[in-house]
Design a protein around this motif. Structure first.
Motif, PDB file in Angstrom:
ATOM      1  N   LEU A 120       0.830  -1.209   0.000  1.00 21.52           N
ATOM      2  CA  LEU A 120       0.000   0.000   0.000  1.00 21.52           C
ATOM      3  C   LEU A 120       0.862   1.255   0.000  1.00 21.52           C
ATOM      4  O   LEU A 120       0.622   2.193  -0.774  1.00 21.52           O
ATOM      5  CB  LEU A 120      -0.912   0.007   1.231  1.00 21.52           C
ATOM      6  CG  LEU A 120      -2.234  -0.737   1.169  1.00 21.52           C
ATOM      7  CD1 LEU A 120      -2.876  -0.788   2.541  1.00 21.52           C
ATOM      8  CD2 LEU A 120      -3.170  -0.095   0.158  1.00 21.52           C
TER       9      LEU A 120
ATOM     10  N   VAL B 279      -4.592  -2.173   9.121  1.00 24.53           N
ATOM     11  CA  VAL B 279      -4.748  -2.876   7.849  1.00 24.53           C
ATOM     12  C   VAL B 279      -4.943  -4.374   8.080  1.00 24.53           C
ATOM     13  O   VAL B 279      -4.185  -5.001   8.826  1.00 24.53           O
ATOM     14  CB  VAL B 279      -3.508  -2.658   6.949  1.00 24.53           C
ATOM     15  CG1 VAL B 279      -3.723  -3.299   5.581  1.00 24.53           C
ATOM     16  CG2 VAL B 279      -3.210  -1.164   6.795  1.00 24.53           C
TER      17      VAL B 279
ATOM     18  N   HIS C 179      -7.571  -4.545   2.962  1.00 22.21           N
ATOM     19  CA  HIS C 179      -6.694  -4.576   1.793  1.00 22.21           C
ATOM     20  C   HIS C 179      -6.942  -5.813   0.934  1.00 22.21           C
ATOM     21  O   HIS C 179      -7.535  -6.781   1.375  1.00 22.21           O
ATOM     22  CB  HIS C 179      -5.235  -4.514   2.247  1.00 22.21           C
ATOM     23  CG  HIS C 179      -4.275  -4.307   1.133  1.00 22.21           C
ATOM     24  ND1 HIS C 179      -3.047  -4.918   1.079  1.00 22.21           N
ATOM     25  CD2 HIS C 179      -4.378  -3.562  -0.026  1.00 22.21           C
ATOM     26  CE1 HIS C 179      -2.423  -4.548  -0.030  1.00 22.21           C
ATOM     27  NE2 HIS C 179      -3.211  -3.735  -0.709  1.00 22.21           N
TER      28      HIS C 179
END
Length: 213
Positions: free
Chosen positions: A25, A89, A124
């Motif tokens: 990311l 995340v 994600h």
């Protein structure tokens, strides 16, 4: 644009289990292109990027990519006190990474500095529909229970990557404007950057100077 044109520096950490894609990311956000699968992060790695906030100042983001493995937790815990933003995340194809989010959140809450951090939950690898095992509804419910926002993103197809960082930075700026976050001299979460004044010729009078792909 030079750093002197930025008004603030926001320090943001990405937290979550190993292999959820925190580094992917960050590197997509920094480079704008997908990169090969990165090696696991050891300890903490640092990135910097400037961002023009919506209806706000230009800021410098200091982004901390943290290792998710348990053996590095004593290292990453030491950084929690000096962050203003936290991106939690998880991998939508990894159930355990989702179930551990509450633990990550509690760990930050127990080790915070003078100001409470602004959190954003990020699901994600949203492009992996065939193997996903965490629904957006489940994630939204968890985020609501923690009192934080939720978004889905994918570094692989560049879905919502910029938007996640922009959203968190904007929330930090709003909290700063509303007085929910206060500048502290010995706290590194938010730093005021003093703009360098350009020398001028002498004058008689001085003037102050969920996936949206």
């Amino acid at each position: 644009m030079e750093a002197g044109s930025c008004r603030y520096q926001f320090r943001i950490a990405l937290l979550g289990d190993a292999a959820v894609g925190k580094t992917s990311l960050l590197r997509r956000y920094m480079a704008g292109v997908a990169e090969p699968e990165p090696e696991p992060t050891v300890g903490v790695e640092f990135y910097r990027r400037e961002l023009q906030l919506r209806a706000g100042p230009r800021v410098k983001l200091q982004l901390w990519d943290t290792a998710g493995h348990e053996r590095f937790r004593c290292i990453t815990r030491s950084f929690y006190r000096n962050v203003v933003g936290v991106m939690l995340v998880f991998d939508v194809t990894n159930r355990k990474s989702f179930e551990h989010i509450r633990d990550w959140h509690q760990e930050v809450m127990a080790n915070q500095g003078p100001n409470k951090a602004i959190f954003l939950l990020v699901g994600h690898k949203s492009d992996l529909w065939s193997t996903r095992c965490v629904s957006a509804q489940e994630a939204e419910e968890l985020a609501a229970s923690l009192g934080i926002a939720f978004m889905e993103a994918s570094a692989k197809n560049n879905c919502n990557v910029d938007l996640t960082f922009d959203t968190l930075a904007h929330a930090i700026q709003q909290a700063l404007q509303q007085g929910d976050i206060k500048l502290e001299e010995d706290w590194g979460g938010v730093r005021l950057i003093h703009k360098t004044q350009i020398p001028r010729a002498p004058s008689r009078k001085q003037h102050p100077g969920p996936c949206q792909c």
